[in-house]
Each structure stands twice: as structure tokens, then as C-alpha cells.
Design a protein around this motif. Structure first.
Motif, PDB file in Angstrom:
ATOM      1  N   GLN A   1     -50.683  24.102 -21.936  1.00 23.98           N
ATOM      2  CA  GLN A   1     -51.938  24.187 -22.682  1.00 23.98           C
ATOM      3  C   GLN A   1     -52.601  22.814 -22.742  1.00 23.98           C
ATOM      4  O   GLN A   1     -51.939  21.802 -22.987  1.00 23.98           O
ATOM      5  N   ALA A   2     -53.894  22.790 -22.536  1.00 22.14           N
ATOM      6  CA  ALA A   2     -54.684  21.586 -22.787  1.00 22.14           C
ATOM      7  C   ALA A   2     -55.062  21.600 -24.265  1.00 22.14           C
ATOM      8  O   ALA A   2     -55.067  22.654 -24.898  1.00 22.14           O
ATOM      9  N   VAL A   3     -55.355  20.455 -24.823  1.00 20.20           N
ATOM     10  CA  VAL A   3     -55.798  20.375 -26.213  1.00 20.20           C
ATOM     11  C   VAL A   3     -57.204  19.796 -26.216  1.00 20.20           C
ATOM     12  O   VAL A   3     -57.438  18.702 -25.700  1.00 20.20           O
ATOM     13  N   LEU A   4     -58.145  20.546 -26.783  1.00 18.31           N
ATOM     14  CA  LEU A   4     -59.532  20.119 -26.852  1.00 18.31           C
ATOM     15  C   LEU A   4     -59.940  19.929 -28.306  1.00 18.31           C
ATOM     16  O   LEU A   4     -59.490  20.664 -29.181  1.00 18.31           O
ATOM     17  N   VAL A   5     -60.799  18.955 -28.540  1.00 18.16           N
ATOM     18  CA  VAL A   5     -61.373  18.713 -29.857  1.00 18.16           C
ATOM     19  C   VAL A   5     -62.761  19.340 -29.866  1.00 18.16           C
ATOM     20  O   VAL A   5     -63.563  19.089 -28.965  1.00 18.16           O
ATOM     21  N   PHE A   6     -63.037  20.167 -30.869  1.00 20.72           N
ATOM     22  CA  PHE A   6     -64.330  20.821 -31.007  1.00 20.72           C
ATOM     23  C   PHE A   6     -64.986  20.380 -32.302  1.00 20.72           C
ATOM     24  O   PHE A   6     -64.339  20.368 -33.350  1.00 20.72           O
ATOM     25  N   ARG A   7     -66.262  20.084 -32.232  1.00 23.36           N
ATOM     26  CA  ARG A   7     -67.058  19.815 -33.432  1.00 23.36           C
ATOM     27  C   ARG A   7     -68.041  20.966 -33.585  1.00 23.36           C
ATOM     28  O   ARG A   7     -68.824  21.257 -32.691  1.00 23.36           O
ATOM     29  N   PHE A   8     -67.940  21.644 -34.715  1.00 17.30           N
ATOM     30  CA  PHE A   8     -68.830  22.747 -35.047  1.00 17.30           C
ATOM     31  C   PHE A   8     -69.665  22.345 -36.250  1.00 17.30           C
ATOM     32  O   PHE A   8     -69.208  21.575 -37.097  1.00 17.30           O
ATOM     33  N   GLU A   9     -70.853  22.892 -36.352  1.00 16.05           N
ATOM     34  CA  GLU A   9     -71.678  22.638 -37.523  1.00 16.05           C
ATOM     35  C   GLU A   9     -70.950  23.100 -38.788  1.00 16.05           C
ATOM     36  O   GLU A   9     -70.997  22.457 -39.819  1.00 16.05           O
ATOM     37  N   ASP A  10     -70.220  24.214 -38.671  1.00 18.55           N
ATOM     38  CA  ASP A  10     -69.467  24.771 -39.796  1.00 18.55           C
ATOM     39  C   ASP A  10     -68.033  25.039 -39.339  1.00 18.55           C
ATOM     40  O   ASP A  10     -67.732  26.113 -38.825  1.00 18.55           O
ATOM     41  N   PRO A  11     -67.130  24.068 -39.506  1.00 21.31           N
ATOM     42  CA  PRO A  11     -65.750  24.247 -39.045  1.00 21.31           C
ATOM     43  C   PRO A  11     -65.040  25.440 -39.696  1.00 21.31           C
ATOM     44  O   PRO A  11     -64.245  26.112 -39.051  1.00 21.31           O
ATOM     45  N   ASP A  12     -65.348  25.719 -40.951  1.00 22.28           N
ATOM     46  CA  ASP A  12     -64.704  26.856 -41.619  1.00 22.28           C
ATOM     47  C   ASP A  12     -65.127  28.176 -40.988  1.00 22.28           C
ATOM     48  O   ASP A  12     -64.310  29.081 -40.827  1.00 22.28           O
ATOM     49  N   ALA A  13     -66.383  28.298 -40.616  1.00 23.71           N
ATOM     50  CA  ALA A  13     -66.853  29.512 -39.949  1.00 23.71           C
ATOM     51  C   ALA A  13     -66.180  29.654 -38.583  1.00 23.71           C
ATOM     52  O   ALA A  13     -65.821  30.767 -38.173  1.00 23.71           O
ATOM     53  N   ALA A  14     -65.978  28.544 -37.892  1.00 22.85           N
ATOM     54  CA  ALA A  14     -65.286  28.589 -36.601  1.00 22.85           C
ATOM     55  C   ALA A  14     -63.837  29.033 -36.785  1.00 22.85           C
ATOM     56  O   ALA A  14     -63.325  29.838 -36.001  1.00 22.85           O
ATOM     57  N   LEU A  15     -63.180  28.520 -37.817  1.00 20.48           N
ATOM     58  CA  LEU A  15     -61.813  28.947 -38.112  1.00 20.48           C
ATOM     59  C   LEU A  15     -61.758  30.454 -38.360  1.00 20.48           C
ATOM     60  O   LEU A  15     -60.884  31.150 -37.834  1.00 20.48           O
ATOM     61  N   ARG A  16     -62.694  30.959 -39.153  1.00 21.68           N
ATOM     62  CA  ARG A  16     -62.730  32.399 -39.430  1.00 21.68           C
ATOM     63  C   ARG A  16     -62.990  33.197 -38.156  1.00 21.68           C
ATOM     64  O   ARG A  16     -62.376  34.231 -37.926  1.00 21.68           O
ATOM     65  N   ALA A  17     -63.887  32.712 -37.308  1.00 16.90           N
ATOM     66  CA  ALA A  17     -64.233  33.420 -36.074  1.00 16.90           C
ATOM     67  C   ALA A  17     -63.053  33.492 -35.116  1.00 16.90           C
ATOM     68  O   ALA A  17     -62.880  34.483 -34.405  1.00 16.90           O
ATOM     69  N   LEU A  18     -62.238  32.469 -35.113  1.00 20.01           N
ATOM     70  CA  LEU A  18     -61.104  32.416 -34.186  1.00 20.01           C
ATOM     71  C   LEU A  18     -59.819  32.991 -34.775  1.00 20.01           C
ATOM     72  O   LEU A  18     -58.855  33.204 -34.052  1.00 20.01           O
ATOM     73  N   LYS A  19     -59.810  33.246 -36.079  1.00 19.49           N
ATOM     74  CA  LYS A  19     -58.587  33.679 -36.762  1.00 19.49           C
ATOM     75  C   LYS A  19     -57.979  34.948 -36.161  1.00 19.49           C
ATOM     76  O   LYS A  19     -56.786  35.049 -35.989  1.00 19.49           O
ATOM     77  N   GLY A  20     -58.785  35.923 -35.799  1.00 19.49           N
ATOM     78  CA  GLY A  20     -58.256  37.166 -35.249  1.00 19.49           C
ATOM     79  C   GLY A  20     -57.967  37.114 -33.767  1.00 19.49           C
ATOM     80  O   GLY A  20     -57.420  38.052 -33.203  1.00 19.49           O
ATOM     81  N   SER A  21     -58.296  36.006 -33.112  1.00 22.30           N
ATOM     82  CA  SER A  21     -58.065  35.892 -31.676  1.00 22.30           C
ATOM     83  C   SER A  21     -56.659  35.355 -31.413  1.00 22.30           C
ATOM     84  O   SER A  21     -55.914  35.046 -32.332  1.00 22.30           O
TER      85      SER A  21
END
Length: 147
Positions: A110-130
Motif C-alpha cells: 500500500q502507498a500512503v497518501l496525505v489528503f487535505r479536504f475542506e472538511d476532514p470530518d465529512a471525508a472521514l464519514r464518506a470513507l467510513k463505509g468503504s
């Protein structure tokens, strides 16, 4: 899952990148990931370090303007389409990736990438079920130290 990233503003001129790096080295602070973006006159040096509070203090004491933002470290399959698997739930949630960059460290296949989102909490929620795995701070810095 979220962790702090330092953004250091530097002049876009020969020799100006070395000073913040020297200061951190002298303070015993290791840079585990970085990205450099530039405009015509200024650059933004984005840094991930273990002791971000100390790094911020060292840099600001020496005249650098530093801001702190929350970013996510996400494991991405190191294969064609690996990044697509991360971006699909983000796009489906209507979220924008402001910027991203990679760590030099891998975690297995696995590669490790750093992502900057306007709303990190929303990104966490969006990815939680994946099936997208996040990297926590302890694991991230532990891995960076061993490499």
C-alpha cells in the motif's frame, strides 16, 4: 486518523528552502513527509513531523509564518485504479480534494497518501463505509522511524 500538517511560507528564491530544514534538523525534528508548492514570489512548504508543536515553535521563533491544518493519511492500493477506490466515495459525497501528496514510506503493498479536504470530518464519514484503510498517527510515525 486526522493529524496536523504544518504549512510554512517561504520566499521563492534560491537558498530559501534550506533554512527551515536546517532549523528543524538542529532541533532534532525529522520530516516524514513534505510537499512544496509555489507561486511566482512565495512557496508553501507542507510538512508532516512527529512533534509538530515544537516544529511550529522553532520555525515561528525564527521568523517563519506557519499555519496548521488537519489532513488525513490514507492507504491506497499501489496498483492501477488504487487511487480511484479512494476518490469514488469522496466524489459521491460531493467532497473536494484540495491537495494531496505521497509519503515516501509504503505499508506493505500500500502507498500512503496525505489528503487535505475542506472538511476532514465529512471525508472521514464518506470513507467510513468503504474498504479504504486509514493510517493512524502512531502507526504512521512508527513506520517512518523504521524505514
Amino acid at each position: 486518523m486526522k493529524f496536523p500538517q504544518l504549512s510554512v511560507f517561504i520566499e521563492n528564491r534560491p537558498g530559501h528552502l534550506i533554512e527551515p530544514c536546517r532549523l528543524l534538523a538542529a532541533a532534532g525534528i525529522n520530516i516524514v513527509a513534505l510537499a512544496l508548492a509555489e507561486t511566482q514570489k512565495y512557496g508553501i512548504l507542507r510538512l508532516i513531523v512527529r512533534d509538530w508543536q515544537k516544529a511550529k515553535e522553532v520555525l515561528e521563533t525564527n521568523g517563519f509564518r506557519v499555519s496548521v491544518t488537519e489532513v488525513l493519511a490514507i492507504q491506497v492500493q499501489d496498483r492501477p485504479g488504487g487511487l480511484v477506490a479512494v476518490l469514488e466515495p469522496i466524489a459521491a459525497a460531493g467532497l473536494n480534494v484540495e491537495y494531496m501528496y505521497a509519503f515516501a514510506t509504503k505499508m506493505g503493498d500500500q502507498a500512503v497518501l496525505v489528503f487535505r479536504f475542506e472538511d476532514p470530518d465529512a471525508a472521514l464519514r464518506a470513507l467510513k463505509g468503504s474498504t479504504v484503510p486509514f493510517v493512524d498517527t502512531v502507526e504512521l510515525f512508527s513506520r517512518a522511524t523504521r524505514e
